[in-house]
Design a protein around this motif. Structure first.
Motif, PDB file in Angstrom:
ATOM      1  N   GLU A  33       0.831  -1.206   0.000  1.00  0.00           N
ATOM      2  CA  GLU A  33       0.000   0.000   0.000  1.00  0.00           C
ATOM      3  C   GLU A  33       0.866   1.257   0.000  1.00  0.00           C
ATOM      4  N   ALA A  34       1.994   1.200   0.721  1.00  0.00           N
ATOM      5  CA  ALA A  34       2.905   2.352   0.766  1.00  0.00           C
ATOM      6  C   ALA A  34       3.488   2.627  -0.610  1.00  0.00           C
ATOM      7  N   VAL A  35       3.847   1.536  -1.333  1.00  0.00           N
ATOM      8  CA  VAL A  35       4.391   1.698  -2.678  1.00  0.00           C
ATOM      9  C   VAL A  35       3.357   2.322  -3.600  1.00  0.00           C
ATOM     10  N   VAL A  36       2.117   1.829  -3.505  1.00  0.00           N
ATOM     11  CA  VAL A  36       1.039   2.366  -4.328  1.00  0.00           C
ATOM     12  C   VAL A  36       0.802   3.833  -3.998  1.00  0.00           C
ATOM     13  N   ALA A  37       0.845   4.149  -2.683  1.00  0.00           N
ATOM     14  CA  ALA A  37       0.627   5.536  -2.269  1.00  0.00           C
ATOM     15  C   ALA A  37       1.696   6.452  -2.836  1.00  0.00           C
ATOM     16  N   ALA A  38       2.960   5.979  -2.823  1.00  0.00           N
ATOM     17  CA  ALA A  38       4.058   6.789  -3.372  1.00  0.00           C
ATOM     18  C   ALA A  38       3.857   7.010  -4.866  1.00  0.00           C
ATOM     19  N   ALA A  39       3.449   5.945  -5.560  1.00  0.00           N
ATOM     20  CA  ALA A  39       3.204   6.080  -6.999  1.00  0.00           C
ATOM     21  C   ALA A  39       2.038   7.018  -7.269  1.00  0.00           C
ATOM     22  N   ASP A  40       0.987   6.899  -6.431  1.00  0.00           N
ATOM     23  CA  ASP A  40      -0.168   7.786  -6.588  1.00  0.00           C
ATOM     24  C   ASP A  40       0.221   9.236  -6.372  1.00  0.00           C
ATOM     25  N   LYS A  41       1.127   9.469  -5.395  1.00  0.00           N
ATOM     26  CA  LYS A  41       1.559  10.842  -5.128  1.00  0.00           C
ATOM     27  C   LYS A  41       2.322  11.394  -6.325  1.00  0.00           C
ATOM     28  N   ALA A  42       3.210  10.565  -6.888  1.00  0.00           N
ATOM     29  CA  ALA A  42       3.956  10.999  -8.071  1.00  0.00           C
ATOM     30  C   ALA A  42       3.002  11.289  -9.219  1.00  0.00           C
ATOM     31  N   GLN A 235      10.754  17.478 -13.308  1.00  0.00           N
ATOM     32  CA  GLN A 235      11.530  17.326 -12.069  1.00  0.00           C
ATOM     33  C   GLN A 235      11.823  18.697 -11.468  1.00  0.00           C
ATOM     34  N   HIS A 236      12.213  19.639 -12.319  1.00  0.00           N
ATOM     35  CA  HIS A 236      12.473  21.006 -11.848  1.00  0.00           C
ATOM     36  C   HIS A 236      11.179  21.713 -11.474  1.00  0.00           C
ATOM     37  N   ALA A 237      10.155  21.553 -12.302  1.00  0.00           N
ATOM     38  CA  ALA A 237       8.892  22.256 -12.066  1.00  0.00           C
ATOM     39  C   ALA A 237       8.236  21.839 -10.757  1.00  0.00           C
ATOM     40  N   LEU A 242      12.113  12.338  -8.106  1.00  0.00           N
ATOM     41  CA  LEU A 242      11.840  11.232  -9.024  1.00  0.00           C
ATOM     42  C   LEU A 242      12.413  11.559 -10.400  1.00  0.00           C
ATOM     43  N   PRO A 243      12.882  10.546 -11.130  1.00  0.00           N
ATOM     44  CA  PRO A 243      13.455  10.799 -12.458  1.00  0.00           C
ATOM     45  C   PRO A 243      12.407  11.335 -13.424  1.00  0.00           C
ATOM     46  N   ASN A 244      12.860  12.149 -14.360  1.00  0.00           N
ATOM     47  CA  ASN A 244      11.948  12.753 -15.331  1.00  0.00           C
ATOM     48  C   ASN A 244      11.186  11.708 -16.140  1.00  0.00           C
ATOM     49  N   ALA A 245      11.846  10.595 -16.430  1.00  0.00           N
ATOM     50  CA  ALA A 245      11.182   9.551 -17.223  1.00  0.00           C
ATOM     51  C   ALA A 245       9.914   9.066 -16.522  1.00  0.00           C
ATOM     52  N   LEU A 246       9.990   8.894 -15.184  1.00  0.00           N
ATOM     53  CA  LEU A 246       8.833   8.434 -14.429  1.00  0.00           C
ATOM     54  C   LEU A 246       7.765   9.516 -14.357  1.00  0.00           C
TER      55      LEU A 246
END
Length: 431
Positions: A33-42, A235-237, A242-246
């Protein structure tokens, strides 16, 4: 996904083993769930940037509601405490803290603090409304400072741009300009006749309520080209690690997979129901009207820029300053059929943004504010001076040492000569 487990009665042999496995399952579930939450935040951050980019800066920002202290996810008191226990253990209520009405608490009097988008390598802002306000501030000669908030803040109306001045927030680009013009007597349209004011009002309405949406319609349907065309660095904005690709993946994913807010707004406005070529034709007609109104004048109403020039520049810049490698029909049409509009954009740029190169190269939000001399440079100069003095001292010591050495050699030679003469005299006397 929830980390909680249900309490079931024992119904068969081996149930104890299942119970023993439950904590491990719960732990794994919580980790997932933590991993999903991090992805959701990104994804959420990229979505916020995408929404704002596609809507030109008027995107809403929704935040989750805070739950009262001591309340769990189900709305009940946590830790299994009874109401009487909670009452006994509850500390004395603190006085309600008064939240500041502005983000910039230590503001300087009469300085306008502008909250807008981060810079891009192609133009100061990909929001026509943000660029409009900054251009107006520069033409009006008001002292202002951009606040680097990494797209995390919105006005009380849920929009960008907004400004804070003397502890007060002012939102919406048009209201910002009207309010500041009145407060500081900076009316750019003071010399216009009533007829010219009417024309300006009609043209601004066409620009902001039609041509802007033509541009935003293209952005909402060409996400990858938009990122490439303005060289947007998410990434700057977003100030993200997190990497720009992601970040780019989430950005594009939100456009293509979901009913994205920007596309929904374009559709609700009316242009979204038309084919891309039809929408582009609408934009061409708008550009032609503007071109005919400008004619061969430097600005729309003569030799000095007005509010209409600010608005036109902020919208036309979104079309003109797209990377040449990205094919955009409106840009090609403006270059080929409306060269006077291209000249107009260049004149406003040269007049209002002499620091354009610094803005787009260094992505500096406050390139217009003089920077103090870097301390490192002063230290380096001091170090160089100290080094020179030390070198001089060493050279002097070496010369002195050399002189002393020469003097000792001379004395030694003189002593040896005297000893030799005395020895010769003694030998002569012995004979």
């Amino acid at each position: 996904m929830s980390a909680e487990t249900e309490n079931k009665p024992v119904v068969a042999t081996g149930e104890e083993e299942k119970k023993a496995e439950q904590p491990a399952v719960a732990t794994a579930a919580a980790s997932a769930e933590a991993v999903v939450a991090a992805a959701d935040k990104a994804a959420g951050d990229a979505t916020a940037a995408a929404t704002a980019a596609a809507t030109g800066g008027d995107a809403d920002k929704k935040t989750g509601e805070e739950k009262p202290a001591g309340e769990n996810a189900t709305g009940e008191g946590g830790d299994g405490a009874t109401s009487s226990d909670a009452t006994a253990a509850a500390p004395a209520k603190k006085e309600k803290e008064v939240k500041p009405t502005v983000h910039k608490a230590n503001f300087e009097k009469d300085v306008v603090y502008l909250y807008q988008f981060t810079r891009t390598p192609m133009l100061p802002s990909i929001s026509p409304f943000c660029l409009k306000v900054e251009t107006w501030l520069r033409l009006a000669g008001l002292k202002y400072e951009n606040i680097d908030h990494k797209l995390k803040l919105r006005s009380k109306k849920g929009q960008l741009p907004f400004v804070e001045v003397n502890g007060e927030e002012i939102a919406d680009s048009t209201i910002i300009m009207q309010e500041l013009a009145q407060r500081y007597e900076k009316d750019l349209d003071a010399a216009l006749s009533q007829e010219q004011r009417n024309i300006a009002h009609a043209m601004i309405s066409m620009l902001e309520n039609h041509l802007v949406w033509v541009v935003l319609s293209w952005r909402s349907k060409n996400t990858e080209q938009m990122l490439k065309g303005y060289k947007i660095n998410l990434q700057h904005a977003l100030g993200s690690r997190l990497p720009n690709a992601l970040l780019n993946f989430f950005f594009k994913f939100q456009f293509s997979r979901k009913c994205f807010q920007g596309a929904k707004k374009v559709k609700a406005q009316g242009l979204g129901v038309h084919k891309p070529e039809e929408v582009e034709e609408f934009g061409r007609k708008d550009l032609k009207v503007l071109s005919e109104l400008l004619a061969d004048k430097p600005f729309f109403f003569g030799d000095e820029p007005t509010t209409l020039d600010c608005v036109a520049f902020s919208v036309l810049a979104q079309i003109h300053f797209i990377l040449d490698e990205v094919k955009y029909g409106l840009k090609e049409f403006m270059q080929e059929n409306c060269p006077n509009l291209v000249g107009h954009v260049s004149r406003i740029k040269e007049r209002c943004f002499p620091d354009w190169e610094d803005i787009c190269t260094k992505l500096d939000l406050n390139a217009h504010i003089p920077k103090p001399e870097p301390e490192t440079k002063e230290n380096k100069e001091g170090a160089d001076t100290e080094k020179t003095a030390e070198q001089d001292k060493n050279e002097s010591e070496k010369e002195l040492e050399k002189d002393n050495s020469n003097e000792k050699s001379e004395k030694k030679e003189e002593t040896e000569k005297v000893v030799e003469e005395n020895k010769e005299k003694e030998e002569a006397a012995a004979k």
